[in-house]
Design a protein around this motif. Sequence first.
Motif, short mmCIF file in Angstrom:
data_model
loop_
_atom_site.label_atom_id
_atom_site.label_comp_id
_atom_site.label_asym_id
_atom_site.label_seq_id
_atom_site.Cartn_x
_atom_site.Cartn_y
_atom_site.Cartn_z
N VAL A 63 52.54 1.07 35.62
CA VAL A 63 53.06 -0.23 35.16
C VAL A 63 52.06 -1.35 35.45
N ALA B 272 50.17 -3.46 32.65
CA ALA B 272 50.41 -4.91 32.67
C ALA B 272 49.08 -5.67 32.64
N LEU C 47 53.73 -8.67 28.09
CA LEU C 47 54.66 -7.63 28.54
C LEU C 47 55.97 -8.31 28.92
N LYS C 48 57.06 -7.91 28.26
CA LYS C 48 58.34 -8.60 28.42
C LYS C 48 59.35 -7.82 29.24
N GLU C 49 59.23 -6.50 29.24
CA GLU C 49 60.25 -5.71 29.94
C GLU C 49 59.70 -4.33 30.28
N VAL C 50 60.16 -3.81 31.40
CA VAL C 50 59.82 -2.46 31.82
C VAL C 50 61.13 -1.74 32.15
N ARG C 51 61.22 -0.49 31.75
CA ARG C 51 62.35 0.33 32.22
C ARG C 51 61.81 1.65 32.76
N ILE C 52 62.48 2.16 33.76
CA ILE C 52 62.18 3.50 34.28
C ILE C 52 63.46 4.31 34.16
#
Lengths: 249, 249
Positions: B28, B32, B42-47
């Motif tokens: 990440v 980024a 970069l607006k959003e990260v999900r795991i």
Amino acid sequence: MADPITVTAAILVIGDEILSGRTKDRNVGYIADFLTAHGIDLKEVRIVSDDEAAIVAAVNALRKGYTYLFTTGGIGPTHDDITADSIAKAFGVPIGVDPRAKAMMLERFAEADLNEARLRMARIPAGADLIANKLSKAPGFWIGNVIVMAGVPAIMQAMLEEVAPKLKTGVRMLSETVRAELREGDIGTELRAVASAHPEVMIGSYPFLDDVGLPNTNLVVRARDADKLAAARHAVETMLAAVRLKLGR
Amino acid sequence: MADPITVTAAILVIGDEILSGRTKDRNVGYIADFLTAHGIDLKEVRIVSDDEAAIVAAVNALRKGYTYLFTTGGIGPTHDDITADSIAKAFGVPIGVDPRAKAMMLERFAEADLNEARLRMARIPAGADLIANKLSKAPGFWIGNVIVMAGVPAIMQAMLEEVAPKLKTGVRMLSETVRAELREGDIGTELRAVASAHPEVMIGSYPFLDDVGLPNTNLVVRARDADKLAAARHAVETMLAAVRLKLGR
């Protein structure tokens, strides 16, 4: 036997600085380890920016899906710290300076230094319980199943320690690692058969390069039941021995 | 002047090992930095875990919301590598062994070693373009606006390098950091006024402890327009000087 109780969690990291790459998150890995140690299954993580709509949407999606939602970041004294207000909005409750939070802050700051900016850190959504902050006093809070913590790792860790005794915990996940001495592609088919034969055990396969740069694989076997774990581990080791024999390793 | 073109992105990290804490994510932060350098927000990260329903839901939510979705993890040869199949399901397209991908893998593996497990890595959703993998050959792929990469950091980085020339990029975000020599709570009110007066500039406030353990603050001023950035930086510095004078620092 009834299924063991499963307690689940999600993490929401709030902060532009993580998304821009300026700050590298160190909280997710720490909280993940903490939850695993407490028998709580971390199911999802999201990282969003300092944007009210994004925070509200993520909070409402995640608090409904899991036993707990832990948030980090955005509870400081500046204009970009909008987590507390966003949480209040997500829950549809009012927010204002909480006398208990202000009292905590007066342990550190003289009344004269408790300016408008610092008092923002005492703004707590109505109905929340406070989470003590032994490092810098400004508290986190707990509302519904949402646990709101600071983003600074040392403070986040202190807050997590505060809430630990109050969390529901599940049966702890047991985990064993078997080093394959084979490449992941050597064992994929056979490992799938082992995994199918042990549906209540999770078997993960993680390739790595060993000390001299040769490809190798760690197989991680996880279950809450020790007997099932032992049976699956035995099956993995038997499979590995057979593949090594076949390939002459 | 028209707004600069904004190109946005999300990251989806796929893998039980990240959620259990066993593996600490390093992708990440790297992506980024890469996106920021290319003018992509970069607006959003999900795991999420190695669970088809979770992957499909996240892919479909994120690919609709942003210019690009980058995924990492789950494209290896074992039973827990289900990313390619999940992406195919998310797009509603068939998946099978792709001759182009198989040809890439034959650069590394003899035909006899390209067993069922390894051939899984040549399974590519219909309509996808391949992303070359110069390290271990098994390719990533690009379908619609979704870029699917390996989880092993060195391989992920090599794939990112492959796709870089093909990405739409935005006007690069300029960023300057001003060290406040004040505590965050000393300047919160004044900083809010500066931020309000410069609505097209993002001003972030990040507390830290200096070399001798004293609380200090970095103010990060970001904008795509150099003149607006300079004006906001000047306003921040003027504000800081005034607060220091007032507090006798």
